[in-house]
Design a protein around this motif. Structure first.
Motif, PDB file in Angstrom:
ATOM      1  N   VAL A  73       0.723  -1.133   0.099  1.00  0.00           N
ATOM      2  CA  VAL A  73       0.071  -0.140  -0.086  1.00  0.00           C
ATOM      3  C   VAL A  73       0.867   1.291  -0.209  1.00  0.00           C
ATOM      4  O   VAL A  73       1.653   1.402   0.744  1.00  0.00           O
TER       5      VAL A  73
ATOM      6  N   ASN B 221      -4.089   5.669  -3.373  1.00  0.00           N
ATOM      7  CA  ASN B 221      -5.240   5.941  -2.608  1.00  0.00           C
ATOM      8  C   ASN B 221      -5.872   7.045  -3.043  1.00  0.00           C
ATOM      9  O   ASN B 221      -5.380   8.239  -2.852  1.00  0.00           O
TER      10      ASN B 221
ATOM     11  N   ASP C 248      -7.883   2.451  -5.355  1.00  0.00           N
ATOM     12  CA  ASP C 248      -9.313   2.062  -4.517  1.00  0.00           C
ATOM     13  C   ASP C 248      -9.955   3.077  -4.982  1.00  0.00           C
ATOM     14  O   ASP C 248      -9.528   4.354  -5.582  1.00  0.00           O
TER      15      ASP C 248
ATOM     16  N   PHE D  36     -14.603   3.387   0.443  1.00  0.00           N
ATOM     17  CA  PHE D  36     -14.153   2.748   1.753  1.00  0.00           C
ATOM     18  C   PHE D  36     -13.258   3.859   2.838  1.00  0.00           C
ATOM     19  O   PHE D  36     -13.620   3.934   3.855  1.00  0.00           O
TER      20      PHE D  36
ATOM     21  N   ASP E  81     -18.177   2.004  -4.438  1.00  0.00           N
ATOM     22  CA  ASP E  81     -19.131   0.866  -3.779  1.00  0.00           C
ATOM     23  C   ASP E  81     -19.295   1.492  -2.319  1.00  0.00           C
ATOM     24  O   ASP E  81     -18.685   2.394  -1.942  1.00  0.00           O
TER      25      ASP E  81
ATOM     26  N   CYS F   6     -19.281  -0.177   1.234  1.00  0.00           N
ATOM     27  CA  CYS F   6     -19.027  -1.317   2.124  1.00  0.00           C
ATOM     28  C   CYS F   6     -19.522  -1.212   3.429  1.00  0.00           C
ATOM     29  O   CYS F   6     -19.306  -0.303   4.015  1.00  0.00           O
TER      30      CYS F   6
ATOM     31  N   GLN G 216     -19.975  -7.248  -2.854  1.00  0.00           N
ATOM     32  CA  GLN G 216     -20.532  -7.074  -1.556  1.00  0.00           C
ATOM     33  C   GLN G 216     -21.458  -8.061  -1.257  1.00  0.00           C
ATOM     34  O   GLN G 216     -21.369  -9.097  -1.767  1.00  0.00           O
TER      35      GLN G 216
ATOM     36  N   GLY H 203     -15.262  -7.150  -1.763  1.00  0.00           N
ATOM     37  CA  GLY H 203     -15.223  -6.354  -0.819  1.00  0.00           C
ATOM     38  C   GLY H 203     -16.094  -6.708   0.483  1.00  0.00           C
ATOM     39  O   GLY H 203     -16.563  -7.993   0.357  1.00  0.00           O
ATOM     40  N   GLY H 204     -16.241  -5.689   1.517  1.00  0.00           N
ATOM     41  CA  GLY H 204     -17.045  -6.046   2.317  1.00  0.00           C
ATOM     42  C   GLY H 204     -16.851  -7.038   3.283  1.00  0.00           C
ATOM     43  O   GLY H 204     -17.387  -7.564   4.230  1.00  0.00           O
ATOM     44  N   LEU H 205     -15.376  -7.520   3.263  1.00  0.00           N
ATOM     45  CA  LEU H 205     -14.702  -8.401   4.000  1.00  0.00           C
ATOM     46  C   LEU H 205     -13.504  -8.048   4.862  1.00  0.00           C
ATOM     47  O   LEU H 205     -13.082  -6.599   4.757  1.00  0.00           O
ATOM     48  N   ALA H 206     -13.111  -8.438   6.104  1.00  0.00           N
ATOM     49  CA  ALA H 206     -11.987  -7.934   6.602  1.00  0.00           C
ATOM     50  C   ALA H 206     -12.356  -6.530   7.306  1.00  0.00           C
ATOM     51  O   ALA H 206     -11.681  -5.697   7.579  1.00  0.00           O
TER      52      ALA H 206
ATOM     53  N   ASP I  65      -4.102  -6.819  -0.796  1.00  0.00           N
ATOM     54  CA  ASP I  65      -3.592  -5.640  -0.174  1.00  0.00           C
ATOM     55  C   ASP I  65      -3.989  -5.640   1.087  1.00  0.00           C
ATOM     56  O   ASP I  65      -4.873  -5.946   1.677  1.00  0.00           O
TER      57      ASP I  65
HETATM   58  C1  LIG Z   1      -9.006  -3.707   6.044  1.00  0.00           C
HETATM   59  N1  LIG Z   1      -9.883  -4.326   5.500  1.00  0.00           N
HETATM   60  C2  LIG Z   1     -10.693  -3.909   4.508  1.00  0.00           C
HETATM   61  N2  LIG Z   1     -10.017  -2.911   3.468  1.00  0.00           N
HETATM   62  C3  LIG Z   1     -11.059  -2.785   2.518  1.00  0.00           C
HETATM   63  C4  LIG Z   1     -10.988  -1.945   1.417  1.00  0.00           C
HETATM   64  C5  LIG Z   1      -9.944  -1.074   1.186  1.00  0.00           C
HETATM   65  C6  LIG Z   1      -8.801  -1.781   0.776  1.00  0.00           C
HETATM   66  N3  LIG Z   1      -7.487  -1.368   0.701  1.00  0.00           N
HETATM   67  C7  LIG Z   1      -7.389  -0.444  -0.335  1.00  0.00           C
HETATM   68  C8  LIG Z   1      -6.354   0.919   0.046  1.00  0.00           C
HETATM   69  C9  LIG Z   1      -5.730   1.428  -1.125  1.00  0.00           C
HETATM   70  C10 LIG Z   1      -4.844   2.512  -0.825  1.00  0.00           C
HETATM   71  C11 LIG Z   1      -4.265   2.791   0.363  1.00  0.00           C
HETATM   72  C12 LIG Z   1      -4.837   1.944   1.577  1.00  0.00           C
HETATM   73  C13 LIG Z   1      -5.831   1.015   1.404  1.00  0.00           C
HETATM   74  C14 LIG Z   1     -12.338  -1.920   0.757  1.00  0.00           C
HETATM   75  N4  LIG Z   1     -12.394  -0.919  -0.495  1.00  0.00           N
HETATM   76  C15 LIG Z   1     -13.475  -0.857  -1.174  1.00  0.00           C
HETATM   77  N5  LIG Z   1     -13.547   0.029  -1.975  1.00  0.00           N
HETATM   78  N6  LIG Z   1     -14.524  -1.750  -0.802  1.00  0.00           N
HETATM   79  C16 LIG Z   1     -14.706  -2.694  -0.030  1.00  0.00           C
HETATM   80  O1  LIG Z   1     -15.272  -3.421   0.586  1.00  0.00           O
HETATM   81  C17 LIG Z   1     -13.287  -2.751   1.116  1.00  0.00           C
HETATM   82  C18 LIG Z   1     -13.265  -3.828   1.945  1.00  0.00           C
HETATM   83  C19 LIG Z   1     -12.213  -3.694   3.016  1.00  0.00           C
HETATM   84  N7  LIG Z   1     -11.674  -4.337   4.036  1.00  0.00           N
END
Ligand SMILES: CNc1nc2c(CCNCc3ccccc3)c3nc(N)[nH]c(=O)c3cc2[nH]1
Length: 376
Positions: A38, A63, A95, A99, A149, A151, A193, A219-222, A270
């Motif tokens: 990241v 980001n 992304d 989120f 989206d 989440c 989702q 998505g929608g997890l963690a 990621d």
């Molecule tokens: C940690 N758990 C988690 N992260 C999620 C993210 C962000 C993923 N990381 C992107 C990122 C990009 C640049 C810098 C930092 C992070 C999600 N992004 C979207 N769009 N939709 C999700 O459902 C969704 C669900 C997540 N769960």
């Protein structure tokens, strides 16, 4: 830039549901399963781009939320785009920003049209719609872009999860339409989702496949659910997603999450964990996590892992790392970030080799054994 202008996924081998593949982009090949470091504000904190590349990373994350606020998408474009600005000529995935808005911004308001919010930096107002998010990612020059989206954090009601997944499907249509004006070779991923509900996960996955994307994010997890719930959702979703398209599990995760998700057909990951943990004195090693702030390391002249091919893990003593952290020296965070990214890249490189040789289950058992040892 290589001549090929298409975005393409090639499945090279399988071992059970684990997949070995390659994502071909105009800026280079992504070997999967892949861990994507990241780079939130246009930098992988504490690392030079060349260092990140040497560790084996084929792609970085940028980001949208942070970069649209500062320095601004139009400004990044004026400066030649994110690849030029951060001196990373390889693929970048961004992304959509939704989120991050929900987790970072103040006074955010979600509607059918998009989300409005106030910047956590200077309080000014912004609106993020499916169309604006795609425009921003295009201005950044992103090779793999995400639809906007919604989440939902878990636990959540079935109604709430259904509402958010149906909104996200309508946003998927709008995102795809807005994306059509972008240069060839770039890809827009739909995001599945549906929370922790198998039927809603199925509705979301089928809905996205009907719209048709070059790749799919899960998505929608963690977002607070137990690992077994996350894995169960993968078992529902992955069989529905086309086998000839990449699958990206967003925000995941620990080494154990990654290896168990690869076993269920995930290709891309990621997570801020290796970089964030590095700034909080945590080191990831083959034998588990070590907190270098702990006084027990004060006179330990052993390196973290003398067999590592990462100089930060092989050449520096735990005592020195402990001293740097206790003294709040920036080299402490830099060295531990290097250790952790090296570990994550060696994990995914080991996974790829194991799938290629049909020994993924043994590899998985070996990684778990190493972590269980804990005599570190
Ligand atoms: C940690 N758990 C988690 N992260 C999620 C993210 C962000 C993923 N990381 C992107 C990122 C990009 C640049 C810098 C930092 C992070 C999600 N992004 C979207 N769009 N939709 C999700 O459902 C969704 C669900 C997540 N769960």
């Amino acid at each position: 830039m290589i001549e090929q202008t298409e975005f393409q996924y090639r499945l090279k081998a399988t071992d059970g549901a684990a997949r070995l593949g390659e994502v071909l982009t105009p800026r280079g090949v992504i070997r999967t399963p892949a861990f994507m470091p990241v780079g939130t504000a246009g930098t992988v904190k504490g690392m030079y781009p060349s260092q990140v590349r040497e560790l084996g990373a084929d792609i970085l994350l940028g980001n949208t939320y942070h970069l649209m606020l500062r320095p601004g998408a139009e400004r990044v474009a004026k400066l030649g785009g994110l690849h030029e600005l951060m001196r990373w000529p390889h693929p970048i995935l961004t992304d959509s920003g939704g989120f991050q808005v929900m987790s970072l911004a103040a006074l955010r308001k979600m509607s059918e049209n998009g989300v409005t919010f106030r910047s956590h930096i200077d309080g000014s107002y912004y609106e993020l719609t499916p169309e604006r998010s795609v425009e921003i990612q295009g201005l950044l020059g992103s090779d793999i872009q995400m639809q906007l989206d919604e989440c939902v954090r878990l636990p959540a009601s079935r109604e709430e999860i259904a509402r958010a997944l149906r909104l996200s499907l309508r946003w998927a249509e709008r995102s795809k339409k807005a994306f059509e004006s972008q240069p060839k070779g770039r890809a827009l991923f739909g995001i599945v989702q549906g929370g922790d509900d198998p039927a809603l996960r199925e509705e979301s996955a089928r809905g996205l496949v009907d719209i048709d994307f070059p790749g799919y994010s899960i998505g929608g997890l963690a977002v607070g659910e137990p690992q077994d719930v996350m894995l169960r959702m993968l078992e529902v979703v992955n069989p529905i997603l086309p086998a000839d398209k990449p699958r990206y599990l967003m925000g995941v995760g620990t080494p154990d999450d990654i290896i168990e998700s690869v076993a269920r057909g995930v290709d891309m990951f990621d997570c801020v964990m290796p970089t964030r943990a590095g700034r909080h004195a945590q080191a990831f090693t083959r034998f588990g996590k070590i907190n270098l702030k702990n006084a027990r390391h004060a006179e330990d002249s052993r390196p973290l892992d003398e067999e590592s091919d990462c100089p930060a893990a092989r050449d520096y003593s735990r005592a020195y790392l402990h001293h740097l952290i206790r003294s709040d020296e920036m080299l402490g965070s830099m060295l531990l970030t290097w250790v952790n990214l090296a570990y994550y890249q060696s994990l995914t490189a080991g996974i790829r080799a194991a799938i290629a040789e049909g020994r993924f289950e043994d590899f998985k058992a070996g990684v778990k054994e190493g972590w269980a040892r804990g005599d570190i």
